[in-house]
Write a protein that holds these residues in place. Structure first.
Motif, PDB file in Angstrom:
ATOM      1  N   ILE A 193      57.148  -2.999 -40.084  1.00  0.00           N
ATOM      2  CA  ILE A 193      57.149  -3.959 -41.188  1.00  0.00           C
ATOM      3  C   ILE A 193      56.566  -3.354 -42.462  1.00  0.00           C
ATOM      4  O   ILE A 193      56.860  -3.795 -43.574  1.00  0.00           O
ATOM      5  CB  ILE A 193      56.394  -5.256 -40.768  1.00  0.00           C
ATOM      6  CG1 ILE A 193      56.939  -6.470 -41.518  1.00  0.00           C
ATOM      7  CG2 ILE A 193      54.895  -5.109 -40.926  1.00  0.00           C
ATOM      8  CD1 ILE A 193      58.302  -6.909 -41.096  1.00  0.00           C
ATOM      9  N   ASN A 194      55.715  -2.306 -42.324  1.00  0.00           N
ATOM     10  CA  ASN A 194      55.099  -1.704 -43.514  1.00  0.00           C
ATOM     11  C   ASN A 194      56.089  -0.911 -44.362  1.00  0.00           C
ATOM     12  O   ASN A 194      55.753  -0.459 -45.452  1.00  0.00           O
ATOM     13  CB  ASN A 194      53.915  -0.820 -43.111  1.00  0.00           C
ATOM     14  CG  ASN A 194      54.328   0.325 -42.210  1.00  0.00           C
ATOM     15  OD1 ASN A 194      55.349   0.250 -41.530  1.00  0.00           O
ATOM     16  ND2 ASN A 194      53.547   1.381 -42.195  1.00  0.00           N
ATOM     17  N   LYS A 195      57.321  -0.759 -43.861  1.00  0.00           N
ATOM     18  CA  LYS A 195      58.362  -0.096 -44.654  1.00  0.00           C
ATOM     19  C   LYS A 195      59.387  -1.096 -45.197  1.00  0.00           C
ATOM     20  O   LYS A 195      60.328  -0.711 -45.884  1.00  0.00           O
ATOM     21  CB  LYS A 195      59.074   0.957 -43.786  1.00  0.00           C
ATOM     22  CG  LYS A 195      58.145   2.079 -43.359  1.00  0.00           C
ATOM     23  CD  LYS A 195      58.835   3.048 -42.416  1.00  0.00           C
ATOM     24  CE  LYS A 195      57.854   4.124 -41.976  1.00  0.00           C
ATOM     25  NZ  LYS A 195      58.419   4.993 -40.927  1.00  0.00           N
ATOM     26  N   PRO A 197      61.014  -4.006 -47.487  1.00  0.00           N
ATOM     27  CA  PRO A 197      60.878  -4.404 -48.897  1.00  0.00           C
ATOM     28  C   PRO A 197      60.003  -5.647 -49.100  1.00  0.00           C
ATOM     29  O   PRO A 197      59.327  -5.764 -50.126  1.00  0.00           O
ATOM     30  CB  PRO A 197      62.318  -4.670 -49.337  1.00  0.00           C
ATOM     31  CG  PRO A 197      63.162  -3.843 -48.417  1.00  0.00           C
ATOM     32  CD  PRO A 197      62.428  -3.792 -47.115  1.00  0.00           C
ATOM     33  N   LEU A 198      60.004  -6.573 -48.145  1.00  0.00           N
ATOM     34  CA  LEU A 198      59.170  -7.772 -48.265  1.00  0.00           C
ATOM     35  C   LEU A 198      57.685  -7.409 -48.281  1.00  0.00           C
ATOM     36  O   LEU A 198      56.880  -8.014 -48.993  1.00  0.00           O
ATOM     37  CB  LEU A 198      59.451  -8.738 -47.111  1.00  0.00           C
ATOM     38  CG  LEU A 198      60.829  -9.392 -47.088  1.00  0.00           C
ATOM     39  CD1 LEU A 198      61.029 -10.167 -45.794  1.00  0.00           C
ATOM     40  CD2 LEU A 198      61.020 -10.298 -48.299  1.00  0.00           C
ATOM     41  N   PHE A 199      57.332  -6.395 -47.485  1.00  0.00           N
ATOM     42  CA  PHE A 199      55.942  -5.907 -47.446  1.00  0.00           C
ATOM     43  C   PHE A 199      55.629  -5.099 -48.698  1.00  0.00           C
ATOM     44  O   PHE A 199      54.594  -5.301 -49.350  1.00  0.00           O
ATOM     45  CB  PHE A 199      55.733  -5.052 -46.191  1.00  0.00           C
ATOM     46  CG  PHE A 199      54.352  -4.474 -46.061  1.00  0.00           C
ATOM     47  CD1 PHE A 199      53.330  -5.210 -45.483  1.00  0.00           C
ATOM     48  CD2 PHE A 199      54.065  -3.198 -46.523  1.00  0.00           C
ATOM     49  CE1 PHE A 199      52.041  -4.675 -45.362  1.00  0.00           C
ATOM     50  CE2 PHE A 199      52.793  -2.661 -46.415  1.00  0.00           C
ATOM     51  CZ  PHE A 199      51.774  -3.402 -45.830  1.00  0.00           C
ATOM     52  N   LEU A 200      56.532  -4.198 -49.057  1.00  0.00           N
ATOM     53  CA  LEU A 200      56.303  -3.311 -50.204  1.00  0.00           C
ATOM     54  C   LEU A 200      56.232  -4.076 -51.517  1.00  0.00           C
ATOM     55  O   LEU A 200      55.580  -3.637 -52.468  1.00  0.00           O
ATOM     56  CB  LEU A 200      57.401  -2.240 -50.265  1.00  0.00           C
ATOM     57  CG  LEU A 200      57.451  -1.291 -49.046  1.00  0.00           C
ATOM     58  CD1 LEU A 200      58.676  -0.404 -49.112  1.00  0.00           C
ATOM     59  CD2 LEU A 200      56.175  -0.463 -48.974  1.00  0.00           C
ATOM     60  N   SER A 201      56.874  -5.260 -51.561  1.00  0.00           N
ATOM     61  CA  SER A 201      56.843  -6.075 -52.785  1.00  0.00           C
ATOM     62  C   SER A 201      55.678  -7.069 -52.789  1.00  0.00           C
ATOM     63  O   SER A 201      55.535  -7.850 -53.733  1.00  0.00           O
ATOM     64  CB  SER A 201      58.162  -6.840 -52.937  1.00  0.00           C
ATOM     65  OG  SER A 201      58.321  -7.761 -51.853  1.00  0.00           O
ATOM     66  N   GLY A 202      54.864  -7.049 -51.726  1.00  0.00           N
ATOM     67  CA  GLY A 202      53.680  -7.909 -51.687  1.00  0.00           C
ATOM     68  C   GLY A 202      53.917  -9.325 -51.205  1.00  0.00           C
ATOM     69  O   GLY A 202      53.004 -10.155 -51.239  1.00  0.00           O
ATOM     70  N   LYS A 203      55.132  -9.626 -50.737  1.00  0.00           N
ATOM     71  CA  LYS A 203      55.422 -10.999 -50.308  1.00  0.00           C
ATOM     72  C   LYS A 203      54.826 -11.326 -48.937  1.00  0.00           C
ATOM     73  O   LYS A 203      54.616 -12.504 -48.619  1.00  0.00           O
ATOM     74  CB  LYS A 203      56.938 -11.236 -50.309  1.00  0.00           C
ATOM     75  CG  LYS A 203      57.526 -11.260 -51.724  1.00  0.00           C
ATOM     76  CD  LYS A 203      59.015 -11.530 -51.697  1.00  0.00           C
ATOM     77  CE  LYS A 203      59.564 -11.608 -53.123  1.00  0.00           C
ATOM     78  NZ  LYS A 203      61.025 -11.800 -53.138  1.00  0.00           N
ATOM     79  N   ILE A 204      54.590 -10.292 -48.132  1.00  0.00           N
ATOM     80  CA  ILE A 204      53.957 -10.517 -46.833  1.00  0.00           C
ATOM     81  C   ILE A 204      52.833  -9.499 -46.630  1.00  0.00           C
ATOM     82  O   ILE A 204      52.876  -8.402 -47.178  1.00  0.00           O
ATOM     83  CB  ILE A 204      54.960 -10.425 -45.656  1.00  0.00           C
ATOM     84  CG1 ILE A 204      55.714  -9.081 -45.674  1.00  0.00           C
ATOM     85  CG2 ILE A 204      55.912 -11.598 -45.646  1.00  0.00           C
ATOM     86  CD1 ILE A 204      56.590  -8.834 -44.462  1.00  0.00           C
ATOM     87  N   GLU A 205      51.845  -9.888 -45.840  1.00  0.00           N
ATOM     88  CA  GLU A 205      50.755  -9.018 -45.425  1.00  0.00           C
ATOM     89  C   GLU A 205      50.577  -9.179 -43.921  1.00  0.00           C
ATOM     90  O   GLU A 205      50.862 -10.246 -43.373  1.00  0.00           O
ATOM     91  CB  GLU A 205      49.445  -9.412 -46.116  1.00  0.00           C
ATOM     92  CG  GLU A 205      49.220  -8.775 -47.465  1.00  0.00           C
ATOM     93  CD  GLU A 205      48.725  -7.337 -47.381  1.00  0.00           C
ATOM     94  OE1 GLU A 205      48.376  -6.876 -46.276  1.00  0.00           O
ATOM     95  OE2 GLU A 205      48.695  -6.671 -48.437  1.00  0.00           O
TER      96      GLU A 205
END
Length: 418
Positions: A193-195, A197-205
């Motif tokens: 998940i750390n790769k 786009p949702l993670f990279l754009s800050g929408k999920i942690e």
């Protein structure tokens, strides 16, 4: 899981390197992979699963093996917990090992003493038996032997949970809403998940659901001043900032520069402008004293034994001792006392640990309240009901992997009298 011969040999070396447990297992494993750069992504995944599997079931595996060598532990693990048969192991084993493995295949976990079935050291068993029945201890132990699911927190500043669930499922990632946190998502499996786009754009942690619940106990409002007293890498502080719609002001304090540095890229992704990380020297730092009596909400997630996180950190069973618990208790009391000075009249303090032990939890709070008449205890179940969260564990929040499928969290909510 069926390791290749190369993976088997590398896993044996990894176990030999990590099992003395002179540092946290995940730190040692990362160093092992740095020292063995030829290991590919699949190799690393298989080896990590084996190492943590052995750490979760080490007591039982050591009962099965006369010589607790890394090789013996690995073979016993593959037979007892990965379901490999002797035919599948022929390329790995000799004749005497085949006889021994055939013998241990018949040994059942249910025939072992409770401590072995639960996978708890004797000192920890003795502490648990003061407040749990044998059946409860076994249920807790079995839950802690399972790998933790991957929980996400939706950054509500940038997205809504339903929108993220739809996007994840469109990518064939099996994702469901968490049962308690209104902004949590639980994934099936461990996608990278750390790769995404949702993670990279800050929408999920990435954040355990239990940790998310702490934010709802604190319940900060938009215009308030808030302190995350032991912020670490800032996961809870980021959530608090989103709950405040990036308004007001949050101070994230920690004594570790390294941990706060890990917060920087997360803060940049989050879109928050109200979060201010600061390194402090100790709980009595001058930065802290300047804020005495001025803070609306204080979160105190104190350093603790971490015994509620054994699904993620099974090595803590061997790295903690009764002596280390005693040292932690004094530190916890000191930190709570200092953090309480920050709270203004009418303000709220939430004390939290990821421990299962009353001596790090209820007893710390009872001792604090007995010597501090400025504070009263709030009912955590009532506070969560106000947030429309259907979770009632009584006056204190007590989350259990056996009952709630979260890490083992404890929290108490206190209010300073007006």
């Amino acid at each position: 899981m069926r390791p290749t011969l190369t993976q088997f040999d590398m896993a044996t070396i990894a176990i030999r390197t990590i099992l003395p447990l002179k540092s946290p297992a995940d730190v040692l494993l990362r160093q092992f992979f740095r020292d063995h750069p030829a290991a590919g992504q699949n190799d690393r995944a298989v080896i990590a699963e084996i190492v943590f599997g052995i750490l979760r079931h080490r007591f039982f595996l050591e009962c099965l093996t006369e010589k607790t060598t890394p090789r013996a532990l690995l073979l016993a693990y593959l037979v007892k917990f990965e379901g490999m048969n002797l035919r599948e192991l022929t390329t790995f084993i000799n004749e005497s090992e085949a006889k021994w493995l055939a013998h241990i295949k018949a040994v059942t976990l249910a025939s072992q003493p409770l401590a072995i079935q639960a996978e708890f050291p004797q000192w920890f068993m003795e502490k648990l038996q003061k407040f749990l029945s044998d059946a409860e201890i076994l249920r807790l132990g079995q839950a802690l032997q399972q790998p933790a699911p991957l929980d996400l927190r939706v950054n509500t500043l940038l997205a809504k949970r339903d929108e993220i669930l739809t996007l994840l499922n469109q990518k064939s990632i099996d994702a469901h809403a968490t049962p308690y946190s209104p902004i949590g998502i639980r994934l099936t499996g461990k996608p990278a998940i750390n790769k995404d786009p949702l993670f990279l754009s800050g929408k999920i942690e990435v954040q355990d659901e239990g940790s998310q619940i702490l934010g709802y106990l604190l319940a900060p409002r938009r215009s308030e001043m808030v302190v995350d007293f032991c912020a670490g890498a800032g996961g809870k502080a980021l959530m608090l900032g989103a709950l405040m719609h990036s308004q007001g002001r949050i101070y994230a304090f920690d004594i570790s520069e390294k941990r706060l540095n890990n917060l920087k890229p997360r803060l940049k992704r989050s879109g928050l402008s109200n979060l201010h990380p600061h390194r402090i020297n100790n709980e009595n730092d001058a930065r802290i004293k300047r804020l005495y009596g001025k803070i609306d909400r204080v979160l105190v997630d104190v350093p603790c034994s971490g015994l509620g996180t054994l699904r993620r950190n099974p090595d803590l069973k061997w790295r903690q001792t009764p002596q280390s618990i005693e040292e932690l208790k004094h530190k916890q009391a000191d930190i709570l006392s200092s953090a309480a000075n920050l709270v203004k009249p009418g303000g709220r303090l939430v004390y939290a640990t990821c421990s299962l032990l009353p001596e790090e939890n209820q007893e710390i709070i009872e001792c604090f309240l007995s010597g501090n008449t400025l504070f009263t205890r709030l009912n955590c179940a009532n506070l969560l009901a106000q947030q429309k969260i259907p979770l009632d564990t009584g006056e204190y929040l007590q989350l259990s992997p056996a009952l709630h499928q979260t890490d083992g969290f404890f929290a108490a909510a206190l209010e300073r009298k007006k």
